[in-house]
Design a protein around this motif. Structure first.
Motif, PDB file in Angstrom:
ATOM      1  N   GLU A 142       0.849  -1.204   0.000  1.00 17.74           N
ATOM      2  CA  GLU A 142       0.000   0.000   0.000  1.00 17.74           C
ATOM      3  C   GLU A 142       0.877   1.242   0.000  1.00 17.74           C
ATOM      4  N   LEU A 143       2.034   1.139  -0.678  1.00 19.34           N
ATOM      5  CA  LEU A 143       2.998   2.239  -0.744  1.00 19.34           C
ATOM      6  C   LEU A 143       2.719   3.103  -1.979  1.00 19.34           C
ATOM      7  N   GLU A 144       2.574   4.393  -1.814  1.00 15.39           N
ATOM      8  CA  GLU A 144       2.293   5.272  -2.958  1.00 15.39           C
ATOM      9  C   GLU A 144       3.383   5.134  -4.021  1.00 15.39           C
ATOM     10  N   ASN A 145       2.938   4.851  -5.271  1.00 16.41           N
ATOM     11  CA  ASN A 145       3.864   4.619  -6.404  1.00 16.41           C
ATOM     12  C   ASN A 145       4.729   3.368  -6.218  1.00 16.41           C
ATOM     13  N   TRP A 173      -1.499  -9.034  -4.198  1.00 10.62           N
ATOM     14  CA  TRP A 173      -1.687  -8.520  -2.841  1.00 10.62           C
ATOM     15  C   TRP A 173      -2.161  -9.622  -1.885  1.00 10.62           C
ATOM     16  N   MET A 174      -1.569  -9.632  -0.698  1.00  6.95           N
ATOM     17  CA  MET A 174      -1.969 -10.600   0.326  1.00  6.95           C
ATOM     18  C   MET A 174      -2.029  -9.863   1.661  1.00  6.95           C
ATOM     19  N   PRO A 175      -2.774 -10.388   2.646  1.00  6.56           N
ATOM     20  CA  PRO A 175      -2.652  -9.812   3.988  1.00  6.56           C
ATOM     21  C   PRO A 175      -1.177  -9.789   4.373  1.00  6.56           C
ATOM     22  N   PRO A 176      -0.709  -8.782   5.083  1.00  6.77           N
ATOM     23  CA  PRO A 176      -1.478  -7.802   5.858  1.00  6.77           C
ATOM     24  C   PRO A 176      -1.990  -6.603   5.047  1.00  6.77           C
ATOM     25  N   VAL A 177      -1.929  -6.595   3.731  1.00  8.48           N
ATOM     26  CA  VAL A 177      -2.572  -5.517   2.972  1.00  8.48           C
ATOM     27  C   VAL A 177      -4.049  -5.515   3.375  1.00  8.48           C
ATOM     28  N   SER A 178      -4.568  -4.354   3.709  1.00  7.11           N
ATOM     29  CA  SER A 178      -5.846  -4.274   4.429  1.00  7.11           C
ATOM     30  C   SER A 178      -7.004  -4.924   3.684  1.00  7.11           C
ATOM     31  N   TRP A 179      -7.062  -4.802   2.381  1.00 17.11           N
ATOM     32  CA  TRP A 179      -8.250  -5.283   1.639  1.00 17.11           C
ATOM     33  C   TRP A 179      -7.974  -6.612   0.924  1.00 17.11           C
ATOM     34  N   ASP A 182      -7.881 -10.531  -3.046  1.00 19.96           N
ATOM     35  CA  ASP A 182      -9.006 -10.142  -3.891  1.00 19.96           C
ATOM     36  C   ASP A 182      -8.738 -10.620  -5.320  1.00 19.96           C
ATOM     37  N   VAL A 183      -9.467 -11.646  -5.738  1.00 20.22           N
ATOM     38  CA  VAL A 183      -9.221 -12.240  -7.068  1.00 20.22           C
ATOM     39  C   VAL A 183      -9.373 -11.202  -8.164  1.00 20.22           C
ATOM     40  N   LYS A 184     -10.394 -10.382  -8.049  1.00 23.74           N
ATOM     41  CA  LYS A 184     -10.645  -9.403  -9.124  1.00 23.74           C
ATOM     42  C   LYS A 184      -9.504  -8.381  -9.207  1.00 23.74           C
ATOM     43  N   MET A 185      -8.958  -7.981  -8.065  1.00 23.47           N
ATOM     44  CA  MET A 185      -7.812  -7.068  -8.088  1.00 23.47           C
ATOM     45  C   MET A 185      -6.577  -7.773  -8.647  1.00 23.47           C
ATOM     46  N   ASP A 186      -6.420  -9.059  -8.305  1.00 23.91           N
ATOM     47  CA  ASP A 186      -5.299  -9.817  -8.880  1.00 23.91           C
ATOM     48  C   ASP A 186      -5.374  -9.776 -10.403  1.00 23.91           C
ATOM     49  N   ASP A 206       1.915 -15.749  -8.927  1.00 25.44           N
ATOM     50  CA  ASP A 206       2.095 -16.489  -7.682  1.00 25.44           C
ATOM     51  C   ASP A 206       1.157 -15.792  -6.702  1.00 25.44           C
ATOM     52  N   ALA A 207       0.012 -16.398  -6.469  1.00 24.99           N
ATOM     53  CA  ALA A 207      -1.096 -15.654  -5.842  1.00 24.99           C
ATOM     54  C   ALA A 207      -1.192 -15.953  -4.352  1.00 24.99           C
ATOM     55  N   PHE A 208      -2.250 -15.419  -3.743  1.00 25.19           N
ATOM     56  CA  PHE A 208      -2.533 -15.638  -2.325  1.00 25.19           C
ATOM     57  C   PHE A 208      -2.581 -17.138  -2.066  1.00 25.19           C
TER      58      PHE A 208
END
Ligand SMILES: O=C(O)[C@H](O)[C@@H](O)[C@@H](O)C(=O)NO
Ligand SMILES: [Mg+2]
Length: 382
Positions: A142-145, A173-179, A182-186, A206-208
């Motif tokens: 969740e780091l800007e840029n 993205w995987m926890p601890p990323v807050s949201w 999310d398959v759709k975001m992947d 290489d997913a969650f």
């Protein structure tokens, strides 16, 4: 020839890599971390080395198991010493892990190479002098840029292609990323990279690692539309039956296992149970260069590729000595980190990559690591 000593030096070095609660790396401010160097010494004074996480070669493990098996033995008797250590695992109350076996096996290979003034890949039997690398991107953040949005992944994909990579693997993205997860975001991140790099760059994911079967199926079906080469570790690898179900229901190749235990033995079961289309091994996952080579040969016997988990000299050696690995996994990479900066404790990168995306295998003796002993000895912590 006899092994007369096994010792461990723990030293500190500075890195910008930080581990999250799931053990995945992310960039952050420079900080000191400890690393260990295991050394095996024979009665001619020859030494073999391997870097390790300090807990993997902690005094209990070295004194109670490793020294008991190695001291007084022929350093060239690698297969017997590996078998002996492996048989001590069952009674070790899970204290003697595959990671420790890997470190010992690598240090014995390194000793042999340094003693004979030969690179390990030529002792084993070299297949190639260079191998294409895929850029293995860090998990999202969740780091800007950084790697916070699909557009961030797309921009970084373009940067990696400009650097010369012909393949890119996304850890999404995987926890601890807050949201997350999310398959759709992947799928949005994968689509953004495909859009950015065009149809000719090889892409993998290489997913969650804990999606359900139906979530993994949705992800896989989406990747098929994007022309990805493989789907990796979307579910818990302790259930090979889930992977057999997924491989049955997807066209995109399913690759694994990476994190499942059981060395080359469990990987034989993944093949016979049709749980994967492409096998996976890794020196630190299966207990060393020796069992990683056995896994590669196992896959070859079934007409399968086997992709090697992780960067570093030992994994590069396995890739150098086998035909059925397509790639070297170079990473983990992030827009905020310069991978080619290397480490303070090595005088040179073990995996330099040319502008065409090929990593060249070192012909230095042993595993080919140019170790900065002055730095290590000046930064000992124990
Ligand atoms: O921490 C991990 O699980 C590994 O570093 C992982 O992110 C990465 O090495 C991997 O899975 N490569 O395939
Ligand atoms: Mg992986």
């Amino acid at each position: 020839m006899k092994i007369i000593d096994v010792n461990v030096r723990v030293f500190s070095h500075t890195t910008r890599r930080h581990q999250d609660t799931a053990g995945h790396a992310h960039p952050g401010p420079p900080h000191k971390v400890n690393l260990a160097l295991l050394t095996i010494v024979d009665d001619d004074g020859a030494e073999g080395y391997c870097f390790a996480a300090p807990e993997v070669v902690r005094p209990h493990v070295i004194d109670k198991f490793v020294k008991k098996v190695l001291i007084g033995e022929d350093p060239f008797a690698r297969e017997r010493l590996w078998q002996d250590l492996a048989h001590w695992q069952r009674g070790s109350a899970m204290q003697l892990t595959d990671r420790t076996l890997a470190i010992v096996d690598c240090a014995l290979w390194d000793l042999a190479g340094r003693k004979l003034n030969m690179p390990v890949h030529k002792l084993i039997g070299s297949y190639r002098e260079k191998i294409p690398a895929y850029g293995s991107i860090m998990c999202g953040d969740e780091l800007e840029n950084g790697l916070a949005t699909p557009e961030d992944y797309g921009r970084f994909g373009e940067m990696l292609v400009k650097r010369g990579y012909k393949g890119i693997k996304l850890h999404t993205w995987m926890p601890p990323v807050s949201w997350a997860p999310d398959v759709k975001m992947d799928l949005k991140a994968c689509a953004a990279v495909r859009e950015a790099v065009g149809p000719d760059i090889h892409l993998m994911i290489d997913a969650f690692h804990w999606y359900t079967r139906t979530e993994a199926l949705e992800l896989g079906r989406g990747l098929e539309k994007l022309g990805f080469d493989w789907i990796e570790e979307p579910m818990d690898e302790q259930s090979s039956a889930s992977y057999a179900w997924l491989a049955e229901n997807l066209d995109i190749p399913v690759l694994g296992p990476e994190s499942a235990g059981g060395k080359h033995f469990s990987r034989a079961e993944w093949i016979t149970s049709k749980a994967c289309d492409i096998l996976r091994t890794g020196v630190h996952d299966v207990g060393g260069i020796s069992p990683a080579m056995k896994t590669m040969h196992l896959a070859e016997s079934f007409g399968m590729n086997c992709e090697i988990h992780g960067n570093g000299a030992p994994n590069l050696i396995v890739a150098a000595c086998t035909k059925n690995a397509k790639w070297y996994e170079r990473g983990l990479l992030h827009p905020f980190l310069e991978y080619d900066d290397g480490f303070e404790y090595l005088n040179a990168l073990v995996d330099p990559m040319d502008e065409d995306g090929f990593v060249h295998i070192s012909d230095k003796p042993g595993m080919g690591e140019d170790i900065n002993f002055d730095f290590i000895n000046a930064n000992l912590v124990e």
